[in-house]
Design a protein around this motif. Structure first.
Motif, PDB file in Angstrom:
ATOM      1  N   CYS A 358       0.804  -1.218   0.000  1.00  0.00           N
ATOM      2  CA  CYS A 358       0.000   0.000   0.000  1.00  0.00           C
ATOM      3  C   CYS A 358       0.838   1.271   0.000  1.00  0.00           C
ATOM      4  N   ASN A 359       2.134   1.137  -0.193  1.00  0.00           N
ATOM      5  CA  ASN A 359       3.013   2.306  -0.092  1.00  0.00           C
ATOM      6  C   ASN A 359       2.658   3.401  -1.082  1.00  0.00           C
ATOM      7  N   ASP A 360       2.277   2.983  -2.312  1.00  0.00           N
ATOM      8  CA  ASP A 360       2.039   3.975  -3.358  1.00  0.00           C
ATOM      9  C   ASP A 360       0.558   4.238  -3.594  1.00  0.00           C
ATOM     10  N   VAL A 361      -0.283   3.795  -2.671  1.00  0.00           N
ATOM     11  CA  VAL A 361      -1.727   3.936  -2.855  1.00  0.00           C
ATOM     12  C   VAL A 361      -2.183   5.328  -2.449  1.00  0.00           C
ATOM     13  N   ASP A 362      -2.992   5.958  -3.292  1.00  0.00           N
ATOM     14  CA  ASP A 362      -3.617   7.230  -2.937  1.00  0.00           C
ATOM     15  C   ASP A 362      -4.773   6.918  -1.998  1.00  0.00           C
ATOM     16  N   VAL A 363      -4.621   7.255  -0.718  1.00  0.00           N
ATOM     17  CA  VAL A 363      -5.591   6.870   0.307  1.00  0.00           C
ATOM     18  C   VAL A 363      -6.984   7.388  -0.013  1.00  0.00           C
ATOM     19  N   GLN A 364      -7.093   8.657  -0.429  1.00  0.00           N
ATOM     20  CA  GLN A 364      -8.406   9.230  -0.685  1.00  0.00           C
ATOM     21  C   GLN A 364      -9.097   8.537  -1.848  1.00  0.00           C
ATOM     22  N   ASP A 365      -8.335   8.259  -2.918  1.00  0.00           N
ATOM     23  CA  ASP A 365      -8.914   7.557  -4.066  1.00  0.00           C
ATOM     24  C   ASP A 365      -9.364   6.165  -3.675  1.00  0.00           C
ATOM     25  N   LEU A 366      -8.612   5.516  -2.799  1.00  0.00           N
ATOM     26  CA  LEU A 366      -8.943   4.170  -2.362  1.00  0.00           C
ATOM     27  C   LEU A 366     -10.255   4.154  -1.599  1.00  0.00           C
ATOM     28  N   VAL A 367     -10.434   5.110  -0.703  1.00  0.00           N
ATOM     29  CA  VAL A 367     -11.664   5.186   0.084  1.00  0.00           C
ATOM     30  C   VAL A 367     -12.860   5.504  -0.816  1.00  0.00           C
ATOM     31  N   GLU A 368     -12.670   6.453  -1.750  1.00  0.00           N
ATOM     32  CA  GLU A 368     -13.765   6.812  -2.648  1.00  0.00           C
ATOM     33  C   GLU A 368     -14.149   5.638  -3.538  1.00  0.00           C
ATOM     34  N   GLN A 369     -13.137   4.858  -3.999  1.00  0.00           N
ATOM     35  CA  GLN A 369     -13.409   3.726  -4.873  1.00  0.00           C
ATOM     36  C   GLN A 369     -14.237   2.671  -4.152  1.00  0.00           C
ATOM     37  N   GLU A 370     -13.988   2.486  -2.851  1.00  0.00           N
ATOM     38  CA  GLU A 370     -14.740   1.506  -2.093  1.00  0.00           C
ATOM     39  C   GLU A 370     -16.225   1.849  -2.031  1.00  0.00           C
ATOM     40  N   ASP A 371     -16.549   3.147  -2.102  1.00  0.00           N
ATOM     41  CA  ASP A 371     -17.935   3.581  -2.013  1.00  0.00           C
ATOM     42  C   ASP A 371     -18.645   3.553  -3.360  1.00  0.00           C
ATOM     43  N   GLU A 372     -17.925   3.338  -4.444  1.00  0.00           N
ATOM     44  CA  GLU A 372     -18.536   3.322  -5.753  1.00  0.00           C
ATOM     45  C   GLU A 372     -19.249   1.991  -5.993  1.00  0.00           C
ATOM     46  N   PRO A 373     -20.281   2.007  -6.879  1.00  0.00           N
ATOM     47  CA  PRO A 373     -20.944   0.741  -7.212  1.00  0.00           C
ATOM     48  C   PRO A 373     -19.979  -0.185  -7.940  1.00  0.00           C
ATOM     49  N   LEU A 374     -20.204  -1.488  -7.793  1.00  0.00           N
ATOM     50  CA  LEU A 374     -19.319  -2.459  -8.415  1.00  0.00           C
ATOM     51  C   LEU A 374     -19.506  -2.477  -9.928  1.00  0.00           C
ATOM     52  N   GLU A 375     -18.429  -2.713 -10.630  1.00  0.00           N
ATOM     53  CA  GLU A 375     -18.482  -2.780 -12.092  1.00  0.00           C
ATOM     54  C   GLU A 375     -18.670  -4.211 -12.534  1.00  0.00           C
ATOM     55  N   SER A 376     -19.604  -4.434 -13.437  1.00  0.00           N
ATOM     56  CA  SER A 376     -19.840  -5.780 -13.952  1.00  0.00           C
ATOM     57  C   SER A 376     -18.622  -6.247 -14.736  1.00  0.00           C
ATOM     58  N   PRO A 377     -18.220  -7.515 -14.572  1.00  0.00           N
ATOM     59  CA  PRO A 377     -17.079  -8.031 -15.338  1.00  0.00           C
ATOM     60  C   PRO A 377     -17.450  -8.328 -16.793  1.00  0.00           C
ATOM     61  N   LEU A 378     -18.722  -8.165 -17.155  1.00  0.00           N
ATOM     62  CA  LEU A 378     -19.173  -8.441 -18.511  1.00  0.00           C
ATOM     63  C   LEU A 378     -19.164  -7.160 -19.344  1.00  0.00           C
ATOM     64  N   LEU A 379     -18.743  -7.290 -20.599  1.00  0.00           N
ATOM     65  CA  LEU A 379     -18.591  -6.127 -21.465  1.00  0.00           C
ATOM     66  C   LEU A 379     -18.922  -6.537 -22.902  1.00  0.00           C
ATOM     67  N   ILE A 380     -19.701  -5.708 -23.603  1.00  0.00           N
ATOM     68  CA  ILE A 380     -20.005  -5.994 -25.008  1.00  0.00           C
ATOM     69  C   ILE A 380     -18.698  -6.071 -25.796  1.00  0.00           C
ATOM     70  N   ASP A 381     -18.531  -7.145 -26.553  1.00  0.00           N
ATOM     71  CA  ASP A 381     -17.318  -7.352 -27.337  1.00  0.00           C
ATOM     72  C   ASP A 381     -17.480  -6.677 -28.694  1.00  0.00           C
ATOM     73  N   THR A 382     -17.022  -5.456 -28.810  1.00  0.00           N
ATOM     74  CA  THR A 382     -17.205  -4.683 -30.041  1.00  0.00           C
ATOM     75  C   THR A 382     -16.342  -5.190 -31.188  1.00  0.00           C
ATOM     76  N   THR A 383     -15.459  -6.151 -30.922  1.00  0.00           N
ATOM     77  CA  THR A 383     -14.637  -6.711 -32.004  1.00  0.00           C
ATOM     78  C   THR A 383     -15.387  -7.802 -32.769  1.00  0.00           C
ATOM     79  N   ALA A 384     -16.513  -8.269 -32.235  1.00  0.00           N
ATOM     80  CA  ALA A 384     -17.285  -9.328 -32.896  1.00  0.00           C
ATOM     81  C   ALA A 384     -18.014  -8.762 -34.108  1.00  0.00           C
TER      82      ALA A 384
END
Length: 427
Positions: A358-384
């Protein structure tokens, strides 16, 4: 309308909050009660029955209203009684109505995407992701009951045959020209083979994600209901996501996935998946969840009611999607990957930088990221892309009016039996 003798005293525009599910339209706004009283007022003042004209989602809203208005107040209906429609409604004009649902509602709930957002120019797409990214869009859209109300209805019995798709039935040696004449057994074979899947997964490797590098084992199994839920640590794990070896989700599997309660509370109130069957119609007619579904619930008895259905043809309309799995999103939240903290908010910010990794972690960004909604691991494959199957940038198209597929008109035919009805398809 003025050219044929109408004026403001003879017409009323009944707008609604299109974010809401149908039940909430009445609970929050009293929408259907107002619509009922407006129709009765026109009848009383003019002495003539009323013509209802709907467009797009308004078609499904109108179908729900026709169920609601005759239903008993005790079960959440309008209490108009069985003869209300026959007395007050002359005709129902449905213009490009979403009676069978629309596939384009799937990616918005699945991954916070639309065809238009997925196909944006890179610079514009990056700007959109920065200010209103997929995780935020999905978090918003899963609270809109209207999107659940417009999920495709009828399951694989309607959407799984692929008679409207080019080369949909190659695996079964059944051409699309004679699909209407094949036996029930062959139709079941088409469904089992997933001749027209709703989702196809493309990752370009033998394994979608290397199992050895992910949490859990047997992450992708055959013959399992697709599920994805938050892990106890707050992220999505490989063990929570089941993708069969065929790399395909049928429409039934896709809807089952989206309607899971742990995905969102939005689906618990609105438009549930139903089979294409007459069995249980009487019982389902008392359940508000089926009032927007013409496959599960027939129109109330109204012998003189006329139904006009107008649908367009000749325009590319979304039918199914190609997806890829972002494997780096399956291991947990950003905070877990950045440094080993079970709960950032419960850890003293002064001590974070002293933890391993955690030495190089931006603490504020880390805390804010925890409060964000989770991102789905699924993504439209635009290369198809495949011109022979009309696949462009991860989206497969069929014929329609850019909103509804051309076979939506069959819904009117089914519900319009023994009624005066006209179906118009405009090219």
């Amino acid at each position: 309308m003025a050219d044929v003798g109408y004026d403001g005293s003879l017409m009323t525009m009944m707008s609604y909050d299109w974010r809401l599910g149908y039940k909430h339209m009445e609970e929050r706004d009293g929408y259907f009660t107002k619509l009922k009283h407006t129709i009765e007022a026109h009848y009383i003042t003019s002495g003539e029955k009323v013509v209802m004209i709907s467009h797009s989602m308004g078609g499904t809203v109108s179908f729900y209203f026709l169920q609601w208005v005759v239903a008993d107040v005790k079960i959440g209906g309008g209490g108009g009684g069985k003869g209300w429609i026959e007395k007050y409604i002359h005709s129902f004009i449905n213009i490009s109505g979403t009676l069978l649902g629309v596939p384009k509602s799937i990616p918005s709930l699945l991954s916070g995407e639309l065809k238009d957002t997925a196909q944006m120019f890179p610079q514009v797409g990056e700007l959109l992701e920065q200010y209103f990214g997929r995780r935020w869009r999905r978090n918003l859209w899963t609270t809109w009951g209207s999107l659940y109300g417009m999920l495709p209805k009828g399951g694989d019995g309607i959407w799984g045959l692929g008679a409207d798709l080019s080369h949909a039935n190659e695996d079964s040696n059944t051409s699309e020209d004679n699909t209407a004449n094949v036996t029930s057994a062959i139709l079941q074979k088409l469904i089992k083979l997933k001749a027209a899947p709703a989702i196809v997964f493309n990752n370009g490797t033998e394994e979608i994600c290397p199992i050895s590098s992910l949490e859990g084992s047997n992450a992708f199994e055959e013959n399992t209901t697709p599920t994805m839920k938050k892990s106890e640590k707050g992220g999505f794990t490989a063990a929570d996501l089941h993708i069969p070896e065929s790399r395909k989700w049928s429409m039934t599997e896709t809807i089952q996935y989206l309607m899971q309660k742990d995905q969102s509370e939005g689906g618990s109130y609105h438009a549930i998946y139903s089979l294409d069957t007459k069995e249980g119609w009487k019982k389902k007619g008392k359940d508000h969840r089926f009032w927007s579904d013409p496959i599960a619930t027939p129109l109330p008895k109204a012998p003189s009611l006329k139904i006009y259905c107008l649908y367009g043809t000749g325009l590319e309309t979304e039918r199914s999607y190609h997806y890829k799995v972002q494997c780096d999103k399956l291991s947990g939240s950003l905070a877990e990957k950045s440094c080993p903290i079970m709960n950032v908010n419960e850890t003293s910010t002064a001590n974070i930088s002293n933890l391993p990794g955690c030495n190089d972690v931006d603490v504020q960004d880390l805390v804010e990221q925890e409060d964000e909604p989770l991102e789905s691991p699924l993504l439209i494959d635009t290369t198809a892309k495949d011109e022979t199957q009309n696949i462009q940038n991860g989206v497969r198209f069929s014929d329609g009016d850019a909103r509804c597929l051309s076979f939506h008109s069959a819904t009117c035919a089914r519900n319009g039996q023994n009624r005066r009805m006209l179906i118009i398809q405009a090219g």
